[in-house]
Design a protein around this motif. Structure first.
Motif, PDB file in Angstrom:
ATOM      1  N   VAL A  50      47.036   8.943 -11.909  1.00 42.43           N
ATOM      2  CA  VAL A  50      45.823   8.164 -12.164  1.00 42.43           C
ATOM      3  C   VAL A  50      45.144   8.701 -13.419  1.00 42.43           C
ATOM      4  O   VAL A  50      44.955   9.916 -13.567  1.00 42.43           O
ATOM      5  CB  VAL A  50      44.850   8.233 -10.969  1.00 42.43           C
ATOM      6  CG1 VAL A  50      43.622   7.350 -11.230  1.00 42.43           C
ATOM      7  CG2 VAL A  50      45.537   7.815  -9.676  1.00 42.43           C
ATOM      8  N   LYS A  51      44.777   7.776 -14.291  1.00 45.66           N
ATOM      9  CA  LYS A  51      43.988   8.119 -15.469  1.00 45.66           C
ATOM     10  C   LYS A  51      42.718   7.294 -15.438  1.00 45.66           C
ATOM     11  O   LYS A  51      42.757   6.083 -15.246  1.00 45.66           O
ATOM     12  CB  LYS A  51      44.769   7.824 -16.759  1.00 45.66           C
ATOM     13  CG  LYS A  51      44.010   8.179 -18.035  1.00 45.66           C
ATOM     14  CD  LYS A  51      44.864   7.892 -19.277  1.00 45.66           C
ATOM     15  CE  LYS A  51      44.115   8.245 -20.552  1.00 45.66           C
ATOM     16  NZ  LYS A  51      44.929   7.965 -21.769  1.00 45.66           N
ATOM     17  N   LEU A  52      41.585   7.958 -15.638  1.00 47.58           N
ATOM     18  CA  LEU A  52      40.290   7.281 -15.671  1.00 47.58           C
ATOM     19  C   LEU A  52      39.621   7.544 -17.003  1.00 47.58           C
ATOM     20  O   LEU A  52      39.378   8.699 -17.380  1.00 47.58           O
ATOM     21  CB  LEU A  52      39.394   7.778 -14.535  1.00 47.58           C
ATOM     22  CG  LEU A  52      37.903   7.393 -14.627  1.00 47.58           C
ATOM     23  CD1 LEU A  52      37.721   5.874 -14.652  1.00 47.58           C
ATOM     24  CD2 LEU A  52      37.111   8.006 -13.483  1.00 47.58           C
ATOM     25  N   ASN A  53      39.340   6.462 -17.725  1.00 46.57           N
ATOM     26  CA  ASN A  53      38.517   6.534 -18.936  1.00 46.57           C
ATOM     27  C   ASN A  53      37.115   6.092 -18.571  1.00 46.57           C
ATOM     28  O   ASN A  53      36.907   4.931 -18.182  1.00 46.57           O
ATOM     29  CB  ASN A  53      39.084   5.615 -20.025  1.00 46.57           C
ATOM     30  CG  ASN A  53      40.337   6.184 -20.657  1.00 46.57           C
ATOM     31  OD1 ASN A  53      40.283   6.902 -21.646  1.00 46.57           O
ATOM     32  ND2 ASN A  53      41.476   5.852 -20.078  1.00 46.57           N
ATOM     33  N   TYR A  54      36.159   6.999 -18.705  1.00 45.14           N
ATOM     34  CA  TYR A  54      34.780   6.693 -18.328  1.00 45.14           C
ATOM     35  C   TYR A  54      33.863   6.850 -19.531  1.00 45.14           C
ATOM     36  O   TYR A  54      33.748   7.930 -20.111  1.00 45.14           O
ATOM     37  CB  TYR A  54      34.314   7.600 -17.191  1.00 45.14           C
ATOM     38  CG  TYR A  54      32.862   7.392 -16.809  1.00 45.14           C
ATOM     39  CD1 TYR A  54      32.362   6.110 -16.590  1.00 45.14           C
ATOM     40  CD2 TYR A  54      32.001   8.465 -16.668  1.00 45.14           C
ATOM     41  CE1 TYR A  54      31.037   5.907 -16.253  1.00 45.14           C
ATOM     42  CE2 TYR A  54      30.671   8.287 -16.313  1.00 45.14           C
ATOM     43  CZ  TYR A  54      30.198   7.007 -16.109  1.00 45.14           C
ATOM     44  OH  TYR A  54      28.882   6.811 -15.782  1.00 45.14           O
ATOM     45  N   SER A  55      33.242   5.747 -19.914  1.00 46.20           N
ATOM     46  CA  SER A  55      32.239   5.779 -20.980  1.00 46.20           C
ATOM     47  C   SER A  55      30.894   5.934 -20.304  1.00 46.20           C
ATOM     48  O   SER A  55      30.329   4.972 -19.768  1.00 46.20           O
ATOM     49  CB  SER A  55      32.286   4.485 -21.799  1.00 46.20           C
ATOM     50  OG  SER A  55      33.566   4.284 -22.341  1.00 46.20           O
ATOM     51  N   GLN A  56      30.357   7.146 -20.311  1.00 45.20           N
ATOM     52  CA  GLN A  56      29.150   7.420 -19.538  1.00 45.20           C
ATOM     53  C   GLN A  56      27.938   7.547 -20.448  1.00 45.20           C
ATOM     54  O   GLN A  56      28.052   7.550 -21.670  1.00 45.20           O
ATOM     55  CB  GLN A  56      29.349   8.670 -18.688  1.00 45.20           C
ATOM     56  CG  GLN A  56      29.748   9.899 -19.474  1.00 45.20           C
ATOM     57  CD  GLN A  56      28.586  10.818 -19.751  1.00 45.20           C
ATOM     58  OE1 GLN A  56      27.573  10.767 -19.064  1.00 45.20           O
ATOM     59  NE2 GLN A  56      28.714  11.641 -20.771  1.00 45.20           N
ATOM     60  N   LEU A  57      26.779   7.629 -19.839  1.00 46.34           N
ATOM     61  CA  LEU A  57      25.521   7.573 -20.586  1.00 46.34           C
ATOM     62  C   LEU A  57      24.937   8.963 -20.797  1.00 46.34           C
ATOM     63  O   LEU A  57      23.841   9.282 -20.326  1.00 46.34           O
ATOM     64  CB  LEU A  57      24.530   6.661 -19.853  1.00 46.34           C
ATOM     65  CG  LEU A  57      25.019   5.221 -19.640  1.00 46.34           C
ATOM     66  CD1 LEU A  57      23.999   4.425 -18.841  1.00 46.34           C
ATOM     67  CD2 LEU A  57      25.278   4.547 -20.979  1.00 46.34           C
ATOM     68  N   ASN A  58      25.693   9.808 -21.469  1.00 46.19           N
ATOM     69  CA  ASN A  58      25.195  11.111 -21.917  1.00 46.19           C
ATOM     70  C   ASN A  58      24.606  11.963 -20.806  1.00 46.19           C
ATOM     71  O   ASN A  58      23.536  12.543 -20.941  1.00 46.19           O
ATOM     72  CB  ASN A  58      24.144  10.915 -23.028  1.00 46.19           C
ATOM     73  CG  ASN A  58      24.727  10.173 -24.217  1.00 46.19           C
ATOM     74  OD1 ASN A  58      25.841  10.468 -24.629  1.00 46.19           O
ATOM     75  ND2 ASN A  58      23.985   9.223 -24.741  1.00 46.19           N
ATOM     76  N   LYS A  59      25.316  12.040 -19.668  1.00 46.47           N
ATOM     77  CA  LYS A  59      24.851  12.885 -18.575  1.00 46.47           C
ATOM     78  C   LYS A  59      25.433  14.286 -18.722  1.00 46.47           C
ATOM     79  O   LYS A  59      26.513  14.483 -19.263  1.00 46.47           O
ATOM     80  CB  LYS A  59      25.262  12.295 -17.235  1.00 46.47           C
ATOM     81  CG  LYS A  59      24.501  11.030 -16.875  1.00 46.47           C
ATOM     82  CD  LYS A  59      24.836  10.593 -15.463  1.00 46.47           C
ATOM     83  CE  LYS A  59      24.013   9.373 -15.064  1.00 46.47           C
ATOM     84  NZ  LYS A  59      24.318   8.948 -13.671  1.00 46.47           N
ATOM     85  N   ALA A  60      24.718  15.255 -18.159  1.00 44.98           N
ATOM     86  CA  ALA A  60      25.182  16.631 -18.252  1.00 44.98           C
ATOM     87  C   ALA A  60      26.334  16.893 -17.292  1.00 44.98           C
ATOM     88  O   ALA A  60      27.328  17.530 -17.650  1.00 44.98           O
ATOM     89  CB  ALA A  60      24.033  17.591 -17.973  1.00 44.98           C
TER      90      ALA A  60
END
Length: 614
Positions: A50-60
């Protein structure tokens, strides 16, 4: 979910082929921030990658979770324990610090990065259809066993791409809608839809295509055995048309049955949003032996009708889900029991079951409930909530605990029958339980987009009936004696509730003959009983009785030739150890609950019977 009518393993799962023209949903206009790719580099390894590409909102910090259970099967599962080779990087490939928690969570230190990429493997060596399996010939998985999620992303869209093994056909069967112009890529509205949409791939076979009101109906299977595919699909189409006619709406773009053939004696399934996953015996007996064929068609009707009753007509607790723990509801007796009730009516309306066989099946449900000791202890509401315990640790329950439980399928089915007949009687045969199901579908699924509460369900039933239903609903909250004659009389039927002694004696254990070694295998223990007191347990093997080999004819003759109070000495095999125990035979008492027509029914009774079992 469906338990076998013949006490054989039954489960269910779903899938649909993607060969159909589907309009792009509105949520597709936004770019998804979570893109999953599942690949099969080497099926012999039993590992999905499984590969997950996650474009997230600058979380720590990002806290990824694996599900603790899967919709359709009420059992906590260790899906997180199958994950290995976990890595986290940014878009440049730079490793990110991460830590695995004790509750199937992975905390990734993102430090404000806009993109995070996860890679991990999932062990898939469980052929059970509420889990994941992968071998050289096929792959199947429920998404909850494969896809990690974030708590704050559950209601948002995502994208899934499936890459089958390079030597397999490209076909991937699932209940999800395909992304136009992409192969095996699916745009998913949210995680509730994803987790209710399993996948099947490999050396698959597509049965002849069909449709219900122009919506594709498919059956895709692996190693399904030898039988007439066209006849099967003709009858399956009749079943689907009959089931959908009850509600009057077809809510899916396409629906598929996903079948996995196995060398077993039976079938099973787990329902899902737009499909059903099936385990089926891959021998010709499925469609050549009348009783097995009838049971199988009833099973298929059950799973299909679940797309309405439980997936769209549902208790409020059954979605949106909390995937970290059990999701309890008091109403599984409606979701499962009413579906059992309707499976026989669906076959009758499809011309695949006679009125006599419909009544015989209802009689069997009454017998199962009434002739079990559990009806003295457990209410339907308690049984609905107790399914989690039953499914979670079934082998750890003592005979006493088992004896104090009932099945939501059995009493729930009977409740559906009585409610239907009550409504028909109160409305002078103008309305039925069908009207309740349609009202729930329209009001709570279509208009309010939610499930119903316990009180709302009863209120909708009383609105359709035009009268209070206090007595009937008391049967769901108490263990009061059920007045079967009253409700069946509405259709001009009588029922035999007289207790009679059976000709065969009992020692308090239900046993089945095992021809391979001429032993008798203990299936269940009655509590209290002589067998229970002697320490006999389910799955024990009875090798000898009174010093004689426990042959089929000898064992049966003992149960009829002996007298109450006689003692038997048994040689019992358990875990390769032999025990000698003694049991005392006793008379067994049961009620037949035989359902027959009354003499001289009135006009309303005749009309209700004819309309009910038309």
């Amino acid at each position: 979910m469906k338990n076998s009518i013949t006490n054989i393993l039954k489960y269910s799962f779903i899938s649909l082929v993607f060969i159909c023209s589907i309009s792009t949903p509105l949520f597709a206009q936004q770019k998804t921030k979570m893109v999953y790719t599942v690949s099969v580099p080497d099926p012999s390894s039993h590992l999905y990658h499984v590969k997950l590409n996650y474009s997230q909102l600058n979380k720590a910090t990002l806290r990824f979770r694996m599900c603790a259970w899967t919709p359709g099967f009420y059992e906590i599962a260790d899906f997180g324990g199958a994950v290995s080779n976990f890595t986290a990087t940014d878009r440049t490939g730079k490793p990110l610090w991460w830590k695995k928690g004790t509750d199937s969570t992975w905390s990734v230190q993102a430090n404000g990065r806009s993109d995070v990429i996860l890679n991990y493997d999932v062990k898939a060596d469980n052929p059970f259809i509420a889990n994941a399996n992968l071998d050289e010939n096929y792959g199947y998985f429920v998404p909850g066993a494969i896809f990690m999620y974030l708590d704050d992303r559950l209601k948002l869209p995502l994208t899934v791409e499936i890459k089958p093994y390079k030597n397999w056909p490209r076909l991937v069967a699932t209940g999800l809608d395909p992304l136009p112009g992409r192969v095996n890529t699916f745009l998913v509205k949210n995680f509730d839809v994803l987790y209710d949409s399993p996948f099947l791939m490999g050396k698959l076979e597509q049965f002849p295509a069909s449709a219900v009101k122009g919506k594709r109906l498919a059956f895709i299977g692996y190693q399904m055995g030898h039988f007439d595919r066209k006849l099967f699909m003709d009858n399956l189409t009749k079943i689907a048309e009959s089931g959908s006619a009850i509600i009057g709406d077809v809510p899916y773009n396409h629906y598929s049955f996903l079948g996995v053939g196995m060398p077993i004696h039976g079938f099973g399934g787990i329902e899902h949003l737009n499909s059903a996953s099936l385990i089926m015996a891959n021998d010709s007996a499925v469609l050549t032996q009348p009783k097995i064929k009838e049971s199988m068609y009833a099973f298929l009707a059950h799973e299909y009708f679940h797309l309405y009753n439980v997936k769209r007509i549902r208790p409020i607790a059954l979605g949106p889900f909390d995937y970290t723990k059990e999701n309890y509801t008091n109403m599984l007796w409606v979701s499962e029991g009413f579906t059992d009730y309707y499976e026989y009516l669906i076959l009758r309306r499809a011309g695949l079951m006679t009125p006599e066989r419909v009544l015989a099946n209802y009689q069997e449900h009454i017998q199962n409930y009434e002739n079990s000791s559990g009806h003295l202890y457990q209410t339907l509401i308690q049984s609905s909530r107790g399914i989690w315990a039953m499914r979670g640790k079934p082998t750890e329950r003592t005979p006493e605990e088992v004896a104090k439980t009932i099945s939501v399928y059995d009493k729930g089915c009977v409740m559906g029958m009585m409610l239907d007949l009550k409504i028909r009687h109160e409305t002078q045969n103008k309305k039925s339980l069908d009207d309740v199901m349609r009202a729930l579908y329209k009001k709570y699924y279509q208009l309010k987009n939610r499930g119903f509460t316990d009180l709302e369900f009863q209120q909708e039933c009383e609105i359709v009936a035009g009268s209070p239903l206090k007595e009937l609903f008391s049967y769901s909250t108490t263990v009061a004696v059920v007045n079967y004659p009253k409700y069946l009389s509405y259709a001009g039927l009588s029922i035999d509730t007289v207790t009679k002694a059976l000709p065969s004696l009992t020692m308090g254990a239900e046993v089945g003959y095992h021809s391979a070694d001429t032993s008798w295998v203990v299936r269940s223990i009655t509590w209290p009983s002589s067998a229970f007191n002697a320490g006999i347990k389910a799955r024990d093997k009875i090798i000898e009785v009174n010093g004689m080999r426990a042959s089929q004819s000898y064992f049966k003759s003992l149960m009829t030739d002996k007298r109450p109070g006689d003692q038997l000495q048994l040689k019992v095999l358990r875990d390769k150890k032999i025990n000698i125990v003694s049991v005392i035979l006793s008379t067994k008492y049961e009620k037949s609950f035989s359902i027959t027509p009354i003499d001289h029914p009135d006009a309303l009774q005749i009309a209700i019977y004819n309309n009910w079992l038309r």
